[in-house]
Structures are given as structure tokens and as C-alpha cells.
Design a protein around this motif. Structure first.
Motif, mmCIF file in Angstrom:
data_model
loop_
_atom_site.group_PDB
_atom_site.id
_atom_site.type_symbol
_atom_site.label_atom_id
_atom_site.label_comp_id
_atom_site.label_asym_id
_atom_site.label_seq_id
_atom_site.Cartn_x
_atom_site.Cartn_y
_atom_site.Cartn_z
ATOM 1 N N THR A 27 0.829 -1.207 0.000
ATOM 2 C CA THR A 27 0.000 0.000 0.000
ATOM 3 C C THR A 27 0.861 1.253 0.000
ATOM 4 O O THR A 27 0.599 2.210 -0.733
ATOM 5 C CB THR A 27 -0.929 0.012 1.225
ATOM 6 O OG1 THR A 27 -1.799 -1.121 1.162
ATOM 7 C CG2 THR A 27 -1.761 1.282 1.264
ATOM 8 N N THR A 31 0.868 3.851 -3.019
ATOM 9 C CA THR A 31 0.457 5.219 -2.693
ATOM 10 C C THR A 31 1.524 6.221 -3.097
ATOM 11 O O THR A 31 1.229 7.276 -3.677
ATOM 12 C CB THR A 31 0.169 5.340 -1.187
ATOM 13 O OG1 THR A 31 -0.851 4.412 -0.826
ATOM 14 C CG2 THR A 31 -0.291 6.747 -0.835
ATOM 15 N N ARG A 32 2.780 5.906 -2.785
ATOM 16 C CA ARG A 32 3.859 6.823 -3.164
ATOM 17 C C ARG A 32 3.982 6.942 -4.682
ATOM 18 O O ARG A 32 4.281 8.021 -5.211
ATOM 19 C CB ARG A 32 5.178 6.338 -2.562
ATOM 20 C CG ARG A 32 5.327 6.668 -1.104
ATOM 21 C CD ARG A 32 5.678 8.126 -0.900
ATOM 22 N NE ARG A 32 5.450 8.570 0.468
ATOM 23 C CZ ARG A 32 5.904 9.707 0.962
ATOM 24 N NH1 ARG A 32 6.603 10.531 0.201
ATOM 25 N NH2 ARG A 32 5.648 10.064 2.206
ATOM 26 N N THR A 35 1.080 9.266 -5.744
ATOM 27 C CA THR A 35 1.275 10.664 -5.360
ATOM 28 C C THR A 35 2.392 11.318 -6.171
ATOM 29 O O THR A 35 2.325 12.508 -6.488
ATOM 30 C CB THR A 35 1.599 10.778 -3.858
ATOM 31 O OG1 THR A 35 2.742 9.967 -3.538
ATOM 32 C CG2 THR A 35 0.420 10.334 -3.018
ATOM 33 N N HIS A 57 -5.345 10.912 2.134
ATOM 34 C CA HIS A 57 -5.584 9.474 2.215
ATOM 35 C C HIS A 57 -5.413 8.928 3.630
ATOM 36 O O HIS A 57 -5.655 7.753 3.874
ATOM 37 C CB HIS A 57 -4.696 8.699 1.223
ATOM 38 C CG HIS A 57 -3.252 9.069 1.261
ATOM 39 N ND1 HIS A 57 -2.684 9.981 0.404
ATOM 40 C CD2 HIS A 57 -2.242 8.640 2.046
ATOM 41 C CE1 HIS A 57 -1.394 10.101 0.648
ATOM 42 N NE2 HIS A 57 -1.093 9.296 1.645
ATOM 43 N N LEU A 95 -1.708 3.614 4.612
ATOM 44 C CA LEU A 95 -2.222 4.923 4.254
ATOM 45 C C LEU A 95 -1.989 5.940 5.375
ATOM 46 O O LEU A 95 -1.658 7.102 5.117
ATOM 47 C CB LEU A 95 -3.718 4.835 3.931
ATOM 48 C CG LEU A 95 -4.095 4.037 2.679
ATOM 49 C CD1 LEU A 95 -5.603 3.901 2.578
ATOM 50 C CD2 LEU A 95 -3.543 4.703 1.428
ATOM 51 N N ASP A 98 1.842 6.734 5.837
ATOM 52 C CA ASP A 98 2.370 7.490 4.701
ATOM 53 C C ASP A 98 2.186 8.989 4.928
ATOM 54 O O ASP A 98 2.913 9.798 4.337
ATOM 55 C CB ASP A 98 1.673 7.069 3.409
ATOM 56 C CG ASP A 98 2.251 7.774 2.194
ATOM 57 O OD1 ASP A 98 3.479 7.715 2.007
ATOM 58 O OD2 ASP A 98 1.485 8.396 1.446
ATOM 59 N N GLU A 256 -4.360 11.156 -3.441
ATOM 60 C CA GLU A 256 -5.380 10.246 -2.922
ATOM 61 C C GLU A 256 -5.550 9.096 -3.887
ATOM 62 O O GLU A 256 -5.351 9.240 -5.081
ATOM 63 C CB GLU A 256 -6.712 10.990 -2.735
ATOM 64 C CG GLU A 256 -6.595 12.312 -1.994
ATOM 65 C CD GLU A 256 -5.924 12.167 -0.648
ATOM 66 O OE1 GLU A 256 -6.082 11.111 -0.034
ATOM 67 O OE2 GLU A 256 -5.257 13.089 -0.221
ATOM 68 N N THR A 257 -5.961 7.991 -3.335
ATOM 69 C CA THR A 257 -6.224 6.832 -4.168
ATOM 70 C C THR A 257 -7.700 6.726 -4.438
ATOM 71 O O THR A 257 -8.498 7.314 -3.730
ATOM 72 C CB THR A 257 -5.738 5.572 -3.457
ATOM 73 O OG1 THR A 257 -6.373 5.492 -2.192
ATOM 74 C CG2 THR A 257 -4.245 5.596 -3.268
#
Length: 257
Positions: A27, A31-32, A35, A57, A95, A98, A256-257
Motif C-alpha cells: 500500500t 500510494t507513493r 502521489t 488518504h 495509508l 504514509d 489520494e487513491t
């Protein structure tokens, strides 16, 4: 390999922990990646801003962590439900951590120097969970022999001694060594016997009149920072992306995802 996995992961009930760790790392990585694409203006992803409010997020991360945590407690260590809730918790934790720096500073510092703290916390968390999976127990109790484990006094004294080393390392400004030392007492011992960081509570209390010790602490901290600051920054940039050199106006692209 299958026998080792069954004996060391499945039978001791560590499979949910492994699933949570895998979901956590995956995750964070995804996520990184997203972003960084948002920051570069590439791909279909955009910030979520309903009504002009930037929803970070960390918000769905908190919800997933709560659901996964309570679900994992209720489901035990075995079964499909335990594995499912472990994955949910791992995703939520990924999330949340992060954006650890956002929670710490109560500001959108995702792409600033302060935002590096999120990467550092994620790496430290993943390392600690990996140590637990490898068989390390908090404060080194796993190193007790069978006879020592039968003695409550021996267990209590071991806890207290190792916990004391962790506290000393923490007061000396060696937070990373203190955290890792809860699982590997030798690390806490090193942190406890070495000179304190110049700005630590220990240095302010015990080095105030010991000018030679204070000077040695400053010199050692300087050499340590010069040696490791560069590699640490490059490692953090590789994982989380380089921060902005100048602050940007308005809400930053936390992604955001």
C-alpha cells in the motif's frame, strides 16, 4: 520451503501478521507511486477535493485501520477472517503512516523536509514487524532458557533491565536504537552506553558541567550526521520522492487513491 512456511508462519499463527505486513508495504509503495504521478501531473490520478476540501488518504486509512484492527481482535489468529482483516488493517496502516508527518505537524508537509519523517516511520515500522516475524520477542524475552521462563522473577527482572536500557537510549536522543532495542536488547545496550546526543535530555541533565563530555558528544554527533545524512536522504528520496526545495502555496499534492 513449504514445510518451513507451515512450521514457522502458519502453525504459530503468524500468517495474519505476514499478510498485514505485505499489505502495509504494498500500500505504501502504490500510494507513493500515485502521489508522485499526481505531483508530476501524469496519469489519470488527481487529488480528491469534494467541495474544495482536500481529503488526504490518511482519512480512509484511519477507517480501514479501525475496521481491520477490531476485526482482527475478534477473529483470532487463524482462519479466513483473520487473514482478511489483517490485510484491511495493513492497507489502512500504510495509508495512515504514509502521512505520519501530516498528523505530527498538523499541516500538509507531504512534499517538504518534514515529510521525510513519514518515510522514516514506515521503514522503521516495516523493519520491526519483520523482526517479530523472524522470531524476536519484545525486550528479548525470547532469549530466556526454559528454566528462566519458569521463574516469574527472572522474567520480570529481564523485562525491567531491558526496558531500562531502552529508556536510557531514548533519553540519550537515540530514538531509533531505543525502538529497535525493544526487540534486540543488544542494540538498546549500545545506545545506553554510548555518548548522548547534544540536544537530548540526558546531555542537558548530565553534561551540563562536564565540558569535556559535552564537547565529545557534539563532535561525535557531527561526524555521525556528516557520514550518514547524505546516504539517508538519498534512500528516503528513492522511496518517497525528493521534497520540494521551496514551500508551495496552498494544499500540497498529498495524493489520494
Amino acid at each position: 520451503m513449504g514445510h518451513w512456511f507451515q512450521q514457522n508462519i502458519v502453525e504459530p499463527g503468524k500468517l495474519p501478521l505476514l499478510l498485514a505486513l505485505s499489505a502495509f508495504v504494498l500500500t505504501f509503495a502504490v500510494t507513493r507511486m500515485i502521489t508522485r504521478m499526481i505531483r508530476a501531473g501524469k496519469g489519470p490520478f488527481r487529488n480528491i477535493t469534494p467541495g474544495g476540501v482536500h481529503v488526504h488518504h490518511v482519512v480512509p486509512g484511519v477507517v480501514l485501520s479501525v475496521v481491520g484492527g477490531f476485526g482482527a481482535v475478534a477473529s483470532g489468529h487463524h482462519g479466513l477472517a483473520a487473514g482478511l482483516f489483517a490485510v484491511v488493517f495493513g492497507v489502512g496502516a500504510g495509508l495512515v503512516l504514509d502521512e505520519f508527518a501530516l498528523i505530527l505537524h498538523l499541516d500538509d508537509v507531504y512534499w517538504t523536509e518534514e515529510g521525510r519523517q513519514s518515510v522514516e516511520v514506515v521503514v522503521l515500522t516495516a523493519s520491526l514487524v519483520l523482526l517479530v516475524l523472524a522470531g524476536f520477542s519484545p525486550l528479548g524475552v525470547d532469549e530466556l532458557s526454559g528454566e528462566e521462563q519458569q521463574s516469574r522473577l527472572g522474567v520480570v527482572l529481564t523485562y525491567l533491565f531491558n526496558f531500562g536500557l531502552v529508556l536510557i537510549a531514548l533519553f540519550k536522543g537515540k530514538a531509533r536504537m531505543a525502538v529497535v532495542g525493544t526487540l534486540i536488547p543488544f542494540i538498546a545496550l549500545i545506545g545506553a552506553i554510548r555518548l548522548a546526543r547534544p540536544a537530548s535530555l540526558w546531555a542537558k541533565r548530565f553534561y551540563r558541567r562536564r565540558h569535556r563530555a559535552r564537547a565529545r558528544a557534539v563532535l561525535r554527533a557531527y561526524h555521525h550526521d556528516v557520514r550518514w545524512a547524505g546516504p539517508r536522504r538519498r534512500f528516503q528520496d528513492l522511496i518517497g520522492g525528493a521534497p520540494d526545495r521551496t514551500p508551495l502555496p496552498g494544499p500540497g499534492p498529498g495524493g489520494e487513491t
